[in-house]
Write a protein that holds these residues in place. Structure first.
Motif, PDB file in Angstrom:
ATOM      1  N   ARG A   3       0.850  -1.207   0.000  1.00 36.80           N
ATOM      2  CA  ARG A   3       0.000   0.000   0.000  1.00 36.80           C
ATOM      3  C   ARG A   3       0.879   1.248   0.000  1.00 36.80           C
ATOM      4  O   ARG A   3       1.802   1.354   0.812  1.00 36.80           O
ATOM      5  CB  ARG A   3      -0.912  -0.022   1.235  1.00 36.80           C
ATOM      6  CG  ARG A   3      -1.934   1.103   1.223  1.00 36.80           C
ATOM      7  CD  ARG A   3      -3.141   0.777   2.051  1.00 36.80           C
ATOM      8  NE  ARG A   3      -3.782  -0.477   1.626  1.00 36.80           N
ATOM      9  CZ  ARG A   3      -4.509  -1.247   2.414  1.00 36.80           C
ATOM     10  NH1 ARG A   3      -4.692  -0.925   3.670  1.00 36.80           N
ATOM     11  NH2 ARG A   3      -5.063  -2.346   1.944  1.00 36.80           N
ATOM     12  N   PRO A   4       0.602   2.210  -0.919  1.00 35.01           N
ATOM     13  CA  PRO A   4       1.416   3.423  -0.961  1.00 35.01           C
ATOM     14  C   PRO A   4       1.441   4.106   0.409  1.00 35.01           C
ATOM     15  O   PRO A   4       0.418   4.200   1.080  1.00 35.01           O
ATOM     16  CB  PRO A   4       0.701   4.301  -2.008  1.00 35.01           C
ATOM     17  CG  PRO A   4      -0.071   3.334  -2.846  1.00 35.01           C
ATOM     18  CD  PRO A   4      -0.448   2.189  -1.947  1.00 35.01           C
ATOM     19  N   GLY A   5       2.613   4.505   0.829  1.00 36.50           N
ATOM     20  CA  GLY A   5       2.748   5.186   2.122  1.00 36.50           C
ATOM     21  C   GLY A   5       3.080   4.257   3.268  1.00 36.50           C
ATOM     22  O   GLY A   5       3.484   4.713   4.335  1.00 36.50           O
ATOM     23  N   ASN A   6       2.927   2.941   3.078  1.00 36.43           N
ATOM     24  CA  ASN A   6       3.293   2.000   4.155  1.00 36.43           C
ATOM     25  C   ASN A   6       4.826   1.884   4.211  1.00 36.43           C
ATOM     26  O   ASN A   6       5.452   1.432   3.241  1.00 36.43           O
ATOM     27  CB  ASN A   6       2.663   0.626   3.893  1.00 36.43           C
ATOM     28  CG  ASN A   6       2.937  -0.337   5.040  1.00 36.43           C
ATOM     29  OD1 ASN A   6       3.810  -0.102   5.871  1.00 36.43           O
ATOM     30  ND2 ASN A   6       2.180  -1.424   5.088  1.00 36.43           N
ATOM     31  N   PRO A   7       5.449   2.289   5.320  1.00 37.77           N
ATOM     32  CA  PRO A   7       6.923   2.299   5.365  1.00 37.77           C
ATOM     33  C   PRO A   7       7.543   0.935   5.630  1.00 37.77           C
ATOM     34  O   PRO A   7       8.771   0.781   5.637  1.00 37.77           O
ATOM     35  CB  PRO A   7       7.212   3.238   6.548  1.00 37.77           C
ATOM     36  CG  PRO A   7       6.034   3.064   7.459  1.00 37.77           C
ATOM     37  CD  PRO A   7       4.841   2.719   6.599  1.00 37.77           C
TER      38      PRO A   7
END
Ligand code: UDP
Length: 384
Positions: A345-349
């Motif tokens: 998921r975009p933004g999941n570090p």
């Protein structure tokens, strides 16, 4: 030094899975220009029936009857049974093993296969007692005790827990070195290369995040079901991603993968020679807990989602990755697809964090260091 004045090193390996072959080839690369290397596959090429079929049976056996494999592992975990099996087998294989070792006349012998330690060492001691024998243990955390012959001249292990097993088996501390698992030179070469460029070279979409699935050299693990579930989930959540699935030598699996309809771009491959590029081009690896594969993934900072492990010998590999936060373990099939979706998921570090942790446990120079240790042993012995 010319080729003829270089020491001759025999590396004993077998074609069970891909890990032993990789270990042997990695050491041969590291010894290039410093030794003449010959590979010896005593088990597959010189052992009597049915022992010479054990390696070929490994993939199907582990895939379809893992618990019987575990029973054999347990048998090779008790000192009395290992001793008994090896003593019983020795008279049947001794002449052949000794003849091969004599013909090769190596200056140093390295074994990277647990089943081929005690017997070749015993035969070597009979025909050439001064030739040093090195064991390179390719099970990093929970190695079967069959690896540890107390009279080996050098025993290389990958972790402290494995060193403890070696000591408990009677190896003197000064003959055990904790170095790491041998990894191919290509994993050093690809380090730092941009993922987009590697993807383009491999025929992947350079802009899409990439999930790689493998099952070791023999294509072990139920890869089809998780692959389908991951593809379905990523397509449903409209996550921009692609997948590459490497079936290794498992032709049946490749056939079944090719018969599927995939809702996102998927690259399907059999055995590949350029695993370093595939790993370095990917963002997440989904695999069984194969030691070679995990060591390689660490070298390119590739986070791992482990779905299963071969009972017994690969159990410790899971905690090695998970405890160091270089990956996660998801044994339930229904966990895998949501977890992959979450990780991408975009933004999941989390992927980036795990990638950093993976690099921290990497031992990319292990092959070079093992080669140096073996050569130092050879030179010490030659001087005496
Ligand atoms: N491998 C490879 N090409 C393939 C599949 C696997 O070179 O198509 C290599 C992989 O890079 C690793 C080894 O095979 O070096 C697998 O070793 P591992 O110890 O992970 O598992 P095993 O196959 O021995 O069960």
């Amino acid at each position: 030094m010319t080729e003829h004045t270089l020491p001759k090193i025999a590396i004993i390996m077998a074609h069970a899975g891909g890990g032993h072959v990789t270990a042997a080839r990695s050491l041969a690369e590291a010894l290039e220009g410093k030794a003449q290397v010959v590979f010896l596959n005593l088990l597959d090429e010189h052992a009597p029936f049915p022992l010479n079929h054990l390696s070929a049976a490994y993939g199907p056996w582990v895939n379809y009857a893992p618990w019987t494999y575990q029973k054999i592992y347990e048998l090779f975990s008790a000192p009395w049974s290992v001793e008994m099996i090896q003593r019983a087998a020795y008279p049947f294989v001794r002449n052949q093993v000794a003849a091969v070792l004599k013909a090769v006349a190596a200056d140093l012998v390295i074994s990277v296969h647990s089943v081929q330690v005690t017997i070749p060492l015993r035969a070597l001691r009979e025909i050439s007692p001064q030739t040093p024998f090195v064991t390179v243990v390719t099970d990093p955390v929970t190695p079967p005790i069959a690896w540890f012959a107390s009279d080996a001249d050098l025993c290389v292990v990958a972790t402290e827990p494995a060193r403890k097993v070696a000591l408990a088996c009677g190896l003197p501390a000064d003959r055990v070195q904790v170095i790491g698992l041998p990894v191919r030179r290509a994993f050093l070469t690809v380090c730092g290369q941009p993922k987009a460029a590697l993807r383009a070279q491999l025929g992947l979409d350079p802009a899409l995040r990439t999930v790689l699935l493998t099952g070791g050299g023999a294509g072990i693990g139920k890869l089809l079901a998780p692959a389908r579930a991951i593809a379905g989930r990523l397509a449903a959540s409209r996550t921009p991603a692609q997948m590459a699935i490497i079936a290794g030598n498992n032709r049946e699996l490749l056939k079944r993968l090719r018969a599927q309809q995939w809702p996102l771009p998927v690259m399907l491959l059999g055995y590949v020679e350029n695993m370093a590029e595939w790993m370095a081009a990917s963002d997440l690896l989904i695999t069984k807990a194969g030691p070679g594969t995990l060591a390689e993934a660490a070298c390119v900072g590739l986070p791992v989602l482990i779905t299963e492990f071969i009972p017994g010998q690969e159990a410790g590999n899971v905690s090695w990755v998970v405890d160091h936060q270089a990956g996660v373990y998801a044994p339930k099939p229904e966990q895998v697809a949501p977890l992959v979706d979450e990780l991408l998921r975009p933004g999941n570090p989390q992927l980036e964090l795990m990638a950093g942790q993976a690099l921290n446990i990497a031992r990319c120079d292990a092959s070079e260091k093992i080669a140096q240790a073996a050569l130092a042993l050879y030179h010490r012995t030659a001087e005496v």
